[in-house]
Design a protein around this motif. Structure first.
Motif, PDB file in Angstrom:
ATOM      1  N   PRO A 108      31.355  30.479  39.499  1.00  0.00           N
ATOM      2  CA  PRO A 108      30.765  30.543  40.845  1.00  0.00           C
ATOM      3  C   PRO A 108      31.017  31.893  41.514  1.00  0.00           C
ATOM      4  O   PRO A 108      31.956  32.616  41.180  1.00  0.00           O
ATOM      5  CB  PRO A 108      31.475  29.409  41.596  1.00  0.00           C
ATOM      6  N   LEU A 109      30.180  32.217  42.478  1.00  0.00           N
ATOM      7  CA  LEU A 109      30.253  33.504  43.164  1.00  0.00           C
ATOM      8  C   LEU A 109      31.575  33.672  43.898  1.00  0.00           C
ATOM      9  O   LEU A 109      32.122  34.778  43.957  1.00  0.00           O
ATOM     10  CB  LEU A 109      29.082  33.627  44.144  1.00  0.00           C
ATOM     11  N   ALA A 110      32.110  32.589  44.470  1.00  0.00           N
ATOM     12  CA  ALA A 110      33.371  32.674  45.206  1.00  0.00           C
ATOM     13  C   ALA A 110      34.513  33.105  44.280  1.00  0.00           C
ATOM     14  O   ALA A 110      35.384  33.891  44.671  1.00  0.00           O
ATOM     15  CB  ALA A 110      33.689  31.328  45.855  1.00  0.00           C
ATOM     16  N   THR A 111      34.525  32.614  43.060  1.00  0.00           N
ATOM     17  CA  THR A 111      35.560  32.999  42.102  1.00  0.00           C
ATOM     18  C   THR A 111      35.454  34.480  41.749  1.00  0.00           C
ATOM     19  O   THR A 111      36.465  35.188  41.673  1.00  0.00           O
ATOM     20  CB  THR A 111      35.441  32.149  40.832  1.00  0.00           C
ATOM     21  N   ILE A 112      34.244  34.935  41.542  1.00  0.00           N
ATOM     22  CA  ILE A 112      34.030  36.346  41.224  1.00  0.00           C
ATOM     23  C   ILE A 112      34.459  37.229  42.395  1.00  0.00           C
ATOM     24  O   ILE A 112      35.089  38.274  42.214  1.00  0.00           O
ATOM     25  CB  ILE A 112      32.552  36.591  40.868  1.00  0.00           C
ATOM     26  N   ALA A 113      34.127  36.795  43.625  1.00  0.00           N
ATOM     27  CA  ALA A 113      34.492  37.571  44.812  1.00  0.00           C
ATOM     28  C   ALA A 113      36.008  37.647  44.971  1.00  0.00           C
ATOM     29  O   ALA A 113      36.562  38.707  45.305  1.00  0.00           O
ATOM     30  CB  ALA A 113      33.857  36.954  46.054  1.00  0.00           C
ATOM     31  N   LEU A 114      36.709  36.550  44.732  1.00  0.00           N
ATOM     32  CA  LEU A 114      38.165  36.547  44.844  1.00  0.00           C
ATOM     33  C   LEU A 114      38.799  37.443  43.794  1.00  0.00           C
ATOM     34  O   LEU A 114      39.734  38.207  44.093  1.00  0.00           O
ATOM     35  CB  LEU A 114      38.698  35.116  44.697  1.00  0.00           C
ATOM     36  N   ALA A 115      38.309  37.391  42.574  1.00  0.00           N
ATOM     37  CA  ALA A 115      38.834  38.251  41.517  1.00  0.00           C
ATOM     38  C   ALA A 115      38.604  39.723  41.841  1.00  0.00           C
ATOM     39  O   ALA A 115      39.461  40.581  41.603  1.00  0.00           O
ATOM     40  CB  ALA A 115      38.188  37.890  40.181  1.00  0.00           C
ATOM     41  N   THR A 116      37.435  40.024  42.416  1.00  0.00           N
ATOM     42  CA  THR A 116      37.136  41.406  42.812  1.00  0.00           C
ATOM     43  C   THR A 116      38.101  41.882  43.891  1.00  0.00           C
ATOM     44  O   THR A 116      38.564  43.031  43.867  1.00  0.00           O
ATOM     45  CB  THR A 116      35.695  41.498  43.333  1.00  0.00           C
ATOM     46  N   LEU A 117      38.424  41.014  44.845  1.00  0.00           N
ATOM     47  CA  LEU A 117      39.359  41.363  45.918  1.00  0.00           C
ATOM     48  C   LEU A 117      40.733  41.692  45.355  1.00  0.00           C
ATOM     49  O   LEU A 117      41.367  42.671  45.763  1.00  0.00           O
ATOM     50  CB  LEU A 117      39.452  40.206  46.916  1.00  0.00           C
ATOM     51  N   VAL A 118      41.197  40.909  44.402  1.00  0.00           N
ATOM     52  CA  VAL A 118      42.520  41.140  43.827  1.00  0.00           C
ATOM     53  C   VAL A 118      42.553  42.452  43.053  1.00  0.00           C
ATOM     54  O   VAL A 118      43.499  43.250  43.186  1.00  0.00           O
ATOM     55  CB  VAL A 118      42.925  39.958  42.921  1.00  0.00           C
ATOM     56  N   VAL A 119      41.516  42.708  42.260  1.00  0.00           N
ATOM     57  CA  VAL A 119      41.482  43.926  41.455  1.00  0.00           C
ATOM     58  C   VAL A 119      41.445  45.171  42.341  1.00  0.00           C
ATOM     59  O   VAL A 119      42.089  46.185  42.045  1.00  0.00           O
ATOM     60  CB  VAL A 119      40.272  43.899  40.499  1.00  0.00           C
ATOM     61  N   ASN A 120      40.707  45.105  43.455  1.00  0.00           N
ATOM     62  CA  ASN A 120      40.538  46.270  44.325  1.00  0.00           C
ATOM     63  C   ASN A 120      41.545  46.318  45.464  1.00  0.00           C
ATOM     64  O   ASN A 120      41.390  47.113  46.387  1.00  0.00           O
ATOM     65  CB  ASN A 120      39.122  46.287  44.914  1.00  0.00           C
ATOM     66  N   LEU A 121      42.586  45.512  45.408  1.00  0.00           N
ATOM     67  CA  LEU A 121      43.574  45.483  46.478  1.00  0.00           C
ATOM     68  C   LEU A 121      44.292  46.823  46.637  1.00  0.00           C
ATOM     69  O   LEU A 121      44.727  47.181  47.727  1.00  0.00           O
ATOM     70  CB  LEU A 121      44.593  44.367  46.213  1.00  0.00           C
ATOM     71  N   ARG A 122      44.389  47.580  45.550  1.00  0.00           N
ATOM     72  CA  ARG A 122      45.086  48.866  45.607  1.00  0.00           C
ATOM     73  C   ARG A 122      44.396  49.846  46.554  1.00  0.00           C
ATOM     74  O   ARG A 122      45.025  50.778  47.060  1.00  0.00           O
ATOM     75  CB  ARG A 122      45.163  49.484  44.212  1.00  0.00           C
ATOM     76  N   HIS A 123      43.105  49.652  46.809  1.00  0.00           N
ATOM     77  CA  HIS A 123      42.377  50.566  47.678  1.00  0.00           C
ATOM     78  C   HIS A 123      42.839  50.475  49.131  1.00  0.00           C
ATOM     79  O   HIS A 123      42.576  51.382  49.917  1.00  0.00           O
ATOM     80  CB  HIS A 123      40.882  50.299  47.588  1.00  0.00           C
ATOM     81  N   VAL A 124      43.517  49.380  49.489  1.00  0.00           N
ATOM     82  CA  VAL A 124      44.090  49.286  50.830  1.00  0.00           C
ATOM     83  C   VAL A 124      45.118  50.395  51.033  1.00  0.00           C
ATOM     84  O   VAL A 124      45.136  51.066  52.067  1.00  0.00           O
ATOM     85  CB  VAL A 124      44.737  47.902  51.045  1.00  0.00           C
ATOM     86  N   PHE A 125      45.962  50.617  50.028  1.00  0.00           N
ATOM     87  CA  PHE A 125      46.967  51.671  50.124  1.00  0.00           C
ATOM     88  C   PHE A 125      46.305  53.047  50.113  1.00  0.00           C
ATOM     89  O   PHE A 125      46.743  53.960  50.811  1.00  0.00           O
ATOM     90  CB  PHE A 125      47.966  51.555  48.967  1.00  0.00           C
ATOM     91  N   TYR A 126      45.260  53.202  49.323  1.00  0.00           N
ATOM     92  CA  TYR A 126      44.537  54.469  49.307  1.00  0.00           C
ATOM     93  C   TYR A 126      43.979  54.790  50.690  1.00  0.00           C
ATOM     94  O   TYR A 126      44.108  55.908  51.199  1.00  0.00           O
ATOM     95  CB  TYR A 126      43.369  54.419  48.312  1.00  0.00           C
ATOM     96  N   GLY A 127      43.346  53.799  51.306  1.00  0.00           N
ATOM     97  CA  GLY A 127      42.724  54.017  52.607  1.00  0.00           C
ATOM     98  C   GLY A 127      43.736  54.364  53.688  1.00  0.00           C
ATOM     99  O   GLY A 127      43.473  55.215  54.545  1.00  0.00           O
TER     100      GLY A 127
END
Length: 238
Positions: A78-97
């Motif tokens: 489902p799309l929600a699962t894909i969206a959650l996985a994307t959020l976890v993978v890209n969490l490092r960008h919070v520190f970059y920003g």
């Protein structure tokens, strides 16, 4: 008595430094074009149309997450699962920003686009730009970097899939790109301490939890960065 003319505003605001944004973006192209081709090829091979791969690179623009989407879409998750996985993978960008807040332009449209286009490689290029770099130059760098990825995706989805081009070994282009960017960061820095902190953090993270080594290493590096400026300022004050 006539009033004295006010000093020109141009003297207070020095012109933006002359830099070639294309030359800054070419090393990124060496990694993004072949990797984008791999993504486009695999996306089409998973059964999706070529235009959907192109749309993902324009609207999502997150390399690791896009590669992760391929098996997840093929499995019908489902799309929600894909969206959650994307959020976890890209969490490092919070520190970059957070570390780029002072460098990001004040104009809302430019600020939000740079937030959207902040990949690992774009972050590395933006942090090496000299002080006074114009908003136009910063946005152009990000646009070029995304353009290379979109171009690679298009080639892989349309040409690569039709001709059945062998793409084995092109995944090493990302590792080579990171090596080039790390060397450029090292050469432009006043101290090699950030490099050694990153290496030590990853070594500790790998020993403690290999499966989450990258995330732990990023957290350790951020903690070290929080204390490092204070120690430097104290040393200069003494």
């Amino acid at each position: 008595m006539p009033a004295c003319p006010e000093p020109a505003q141009a003297s207070q605001n020095p012109p933006a430094p002359h830099i070639s944004v294309l030359s800054l973006s070419v090393p990124v192209a060496m990694g993004y074009v072949p990797l984008g081709m791999v993504f486009g090829f695999l996306f089409v091979q998973a059964g999706a149309p070529w235009w959907l791969a192109l749309t993902a690179s324009i609207l999502v623009f997150a390399g690791a997450s896009q590669f992760m989407m391929v098996p997840m879409l093929a499995a019908g998750l489902p799309l929600a699962t894909i969206a959650l996985a994307t959020l976890v993978v890209n969490l490092r960008h919070v520190f970059y920003g957070l570390s780029l807040l002072d460098k990001l332009p004040a104009k809302p449209w430019a600020r939000w686009y740079l937030v959207f286009a902040l990949t690992d490689e774009t972050y590395s290029v933006l942090t090496t730009l000299p002080a006074g770099t114009s908003t136009r130059q910063m946005v152009t760098v990000a646009l070029l970097n995304q353009g290379w990825w979109v171009l690679g995706t298009l080639l892989g989805a349309v040409i690569g899939a039709q001709a059945q081009i062998g793409l084995a070994g092109l995944d090493f282009a990302l590792a080579a790109l990171f090596a080039v960017l790390a060397v450029e960061q090292w050469r432009s820095a006043d101290s090699a301490a950030p490099l050694w902190v990153a290496l030590a953090s990853y070594a500790v993270a790998w020993a403690v939890m290999p499966q989450q080594a990258l995330l732990i290493a990023i957290a350790l590096s951020v903690l070290a960065g929080l204390f490092w400026p204070a120690a430097t300022e104290k040393k200069e004050a003494s």
